[in-house]
Design an enzyme around this catalytic site. Sequence first.
Site, PDB file in Angstrom:
ATOM      1  N   GLU A 209       0.884  -1.171   0.000  1.00 33.28           N
ATOM      2  CA  GLU A 209       0.000   0.000   0.000  1.00 33.28           C
ATOM      3  C   GLU A 209       0.919   1.217   0.000  1.00 33.28           C
ATOM      4  OE1 GLU A 209      -3.347   0.028  -0.059  1.00 33.28           O
ATOM      5  OE2 GLU A 209      -3.639  -2.135   0.092  1.00 33.28           O
ATOM      6  N   CYS A 243      -2.355   9.466   2.555  1.00 31.56           N
ATOM      7  CA  CYS A 243      -1.887   8.886   1.286  1.00 31.56           C
ATOM      8  C   CYS A 243      -2.823   9.195   0.132  1.00 31.56           C
ATOM      9  CB  CYS A 243      -1.702   7.387   1.429  1.00 31.56           C
ATOM     10  SG  CYS A 243      -3.180   6.545   2.000  1.00 31.56           S
TER      11      CYS A 243
HETATM   12  P1  NAD Z   1       8.086   4.741   5.119  1.00 29.07           P
HETATM   13  O1  NAD Z   1       8.171   3.937   3.872  1.00 29.07           O
HETATM   14  O2  NAD Z   1       9.223   5.621   5.472  1.00 29.07           O
HETATM   15  O3  NAD Z   1       7.890   3.771   6.385  1.00 29.07           O
HETATM   16  C1  NAD Z   1       6.931   2.735   6.402  1.00 29.07           C
HETATM   17  C2  NAD Z   1       7.432   1.591   7.259  1.00 29.07           C
HETATM   18  O4  NAD Z   1       8.627   1.056   6.713  1.00 29.07           O
HETATM   19  C3  NAD Z   1       7.754   1.986   8.695  1.00 29.07           C
HETATM   20  O5  NAD Z   1       7.229   1.001   9.556  1.00 29.07           O
HETATM   21  C4  NAD Z   1       9.270   2.020   8.741  1.00 29.07           C
HETATM   22  O6  NAD Z   1       9.797   1.634   9.984  1.00 29.07           O
HETATM   23  C5  NAD Z   1       9.668   1.002   7.684  1.00 29.07           C
HETATM   24  N1  NAD Z   1      10.930   1.341   7.019  1.00 29.07           N
HETATM   25  C6  NAD Z   1      11.408   2.590   6.742  1.00 29.07           C
HETATM   26  N2  NAD Z   1      12.579   2.505   6.083  1.00 29.07           N
HETATM   27  C7  NAD Z   1      12.853   1.177   5.958  1.00 29.07           C
HETATM   28  C8  NAD Z   1      13.937   0.434   5.373  1.00 29.07           C
HETATM   29  N3  NAD Z   1      14.961   1.059   4.794  1.00 29.07           N
HETATM   30  N4  NAD Z   1      13.874  -0.908   5.415  1.00 29.07           N
HETATM   31  C9  NAD Z   1      12.837  -1.544   5.990  1.00 29.07           C
HETATM   32  N5  NAD Z   1      11.798  -0.893   6.563  1.00 29.07           N
HETATM   33  C10 NAD Z   1      11.799   0.437   6.554  1.00 29.07           C
HETATM   34  O7  NAD Z   1       6.717   5.547   5.009  1.00 29.07           O
HETATM   35  P2  NAD Z   1       6.050   6.587   6.020  1.00 29.07           P
HETATM   36  O8  NAD Z   1       6.845   7.837   6.079  1.00 29.07           O
HETATM   37  O9  NAD Z   1       5.743   5.922   7.314  1.00 29.07           O
HETATM   38  O10 NAD Z   1       4.661   6.877   5.289  1.00 29.07           O
HETATM   39  C11 NAD Z   1       4.544   7.796   4.243  1.00 29.07           C
HETATM   40  C12 NAD Z   1       4.314   7.105   2.910  1.00 29.07           C
HETATM   41  O11 NAD Z   1       3.382   6.062   3.037  1.00 29.07           O
HETATM   42  C13 NAD Z   1       3.733   8.049   1.883  1.00 29.07           C
HETATM   43  O12 NAD Z   1       4.331   7.791   0.629  1.00 29.07           O
HETATM   44  C14 NAD Z   1       2.264   7.661   1.827  1.00 29.07           C
HETATM   45  O13 NAD Z   1       1.616   7.959   0.623  1.00 29.07           O
HETATM   46  C15 NAD Z   1       2.351   6.190   2.059  1.00 29.07           C
HETATM   47  N6  NAD Z   1       1.111   5.702   2.625  1.00 29.07           N
HETATM   48  C16 NAD Z   1       0.339   4.862   1.894  1.00 29.07           C
HETATM   49  C17 NAD Z   1      -0.871   4.425   2.401  1.00 29.07           C
HETATM   50  C18 NAD Z   1      -1.771   3.495   1.640  1.00 29.07           C
HETATM   51  O14 NAD Z   1      -2.708   3.008   2.229  1.00 29.07           O
HETATM   52  N7  NAD Z   1      -1.531   3.248   0.373  1.00 29.07           N
HETATM   53  C19 NAD Z   1      -1.276   4.846   3.660  1.00 29.07           C
HETATM   54  C20 NAD Z   1      -0.455   5.708   4.379  1.00 29.07           C
HETATM   55  C21 NAD Z   1       0.737   6.120   3.867  1.00 29.07           C
END
Ligand code: NAD
Length: 454
Positions: A209, A243
């Site tokens: 997602e 998002c």
């Molecule tokens: P992110 O990708 O930075 O983090 C998401 C998760 O991944 C967190 O739990 C984090 O700990 C983990 N993570 C971060 N870096 C990592 C790595 N290098 N290796 C493994 N795991 C890692 O995203 P965010 O800042 O939490 O959220 C923002 C993004 O999420 C935006 O792009 C938004 O559009 C998207 N989003 C999508 C939805 C959806 O339902 N499609 C919902 C909310 C947010």
Amino acid sequence: MEYFNIISNQRNFFNSNASKELSFRKAQLIKLRTLLKSNEKRLYEAIDADFKKGEFETYATELGLLYTDIAEALKKMRHWSRTKRVRTNLPNLPARSYIIPEPYGVCLVIGAWNYPYQLSIAPVVAVLAAGNTVILKPSELSANTSALMAELINSNFAPEVFHVVEGGVTETTALLEQKFDKIFFTGSVPVGNIVYQAAAKNLTPVTLELGGKSPAFVFADTHLKVTAKRIVWGKFLNAGQTCIAPDYVLVENKIKDGFLKAVKSQIEQFRYSFDNKNYVQIINERNFQRLTALIDKEKVFCGGESDEQTRFISPTVLSNVDFNHLSMQDEIFGPILPVIGFDNLETVVAEVKNRSKPLACYVFTRSKLVRRKILHAISFGGGAANDTIMHISNSRLPFGGVGHSGTGSYHGEAGFRTFSHYKSVLQKPFRFEPNLKYPPYTEGKKKWIKRFLK
Ligand code: NAD
């Protein structure tokens, strides 16, 4: 290693078949609901500490949605998990054909911070309803909600059924090195890529997602006031950290000025302010800096104020920008709304199609023809005609992205399906055994086969 033990205990428990019992699944969901309801006050306090999100928004966009998800799963789980009979094709008769939904096994759910309860727990509702076990890894950026979920869940659920692991990159990387039967990730595109590659090593199915730049098209025949109201609400809810928020607006030039005025007036009427509960904070310093850098003073139509101390950015509208503007390069994910005027629809549709497929798309028009044109021309995860955001709240609409905005979907039955494998079975009786398919092959048998298989 701690994770290794929990995962292997979950696998042993899953292999005992206990989590597949309908009564067991129901008991887990009821326990989850009771846990959330009896700790609402603490859940409100934690999210307020993370990014100043008030009770109204927390209930409307997180807890309320979880309660309806749980209620729906409890009501429909029996139906969703029923074996489904399908017709048997002629060459196989006499026989029965049926599909048995079965849980995958041990699942990993990785959450994002922006709707910390909803994005972490809604997938878990589907995981448990489908009869799996689960490890949840919420986002470390919303540290208070993550710690509270870990405390409540780990002290109330058996670790072999549902366990929370807290942490950031290191912990998630370690988890991703383990073998899971299904991984569900919510977050950014680059991290989605990392998750996908890690899952590929074990051929683990994934649901991603992700995000992207979701456009809102506004046509001259729209209802200006209602359009402005629905766009402003969708954009500045959660201070734009949503998002499926409309990332930018494409408005017909002939109504652009009127639209901008209506947007400004609506922002005033909603009384967004740091001092009230109508508006939230930017999650952290890094995002605050990233967002303020996008506020091009020369393009500010309204808003543009920010305060580093409180990580507050006022609802900001940028006008006279084009597709090359800095704000149009990546997903904004904050309270900044670029508004681009257009005369030629084909040109802007081509611009949108040149970019990654968005998670959402919105179209405001009274014209059936125009609406259909947009829905037909642009590929996107999901969206709304004459509204923003609200498609997410209808659990009959599978929620998810396409291409770079994600793969797979959930909510309602789609969530159950996401965490289930559909096992197909053909069941034959011993009686009636025509020799047609067996050697020795003859011309006569070939003729019959050709009549059946064409
Ligand atoms: P992110 O990708 O930075 O983090 C998401 C998760 O991944 C967190 O739990 C984090 O700990 C983990 N993570 C971060 N870096 C990592 C790595 N290098 N290796 C493994 N795991 C890692 O995203 P965010 O800042 O939490 O959220 C923002 C993004 O999420 C935006 O792009 C938004 O559009 C998207 N989003 C999508 C939805 C959806 O339902 N499609 C919902 C909310 C947010």
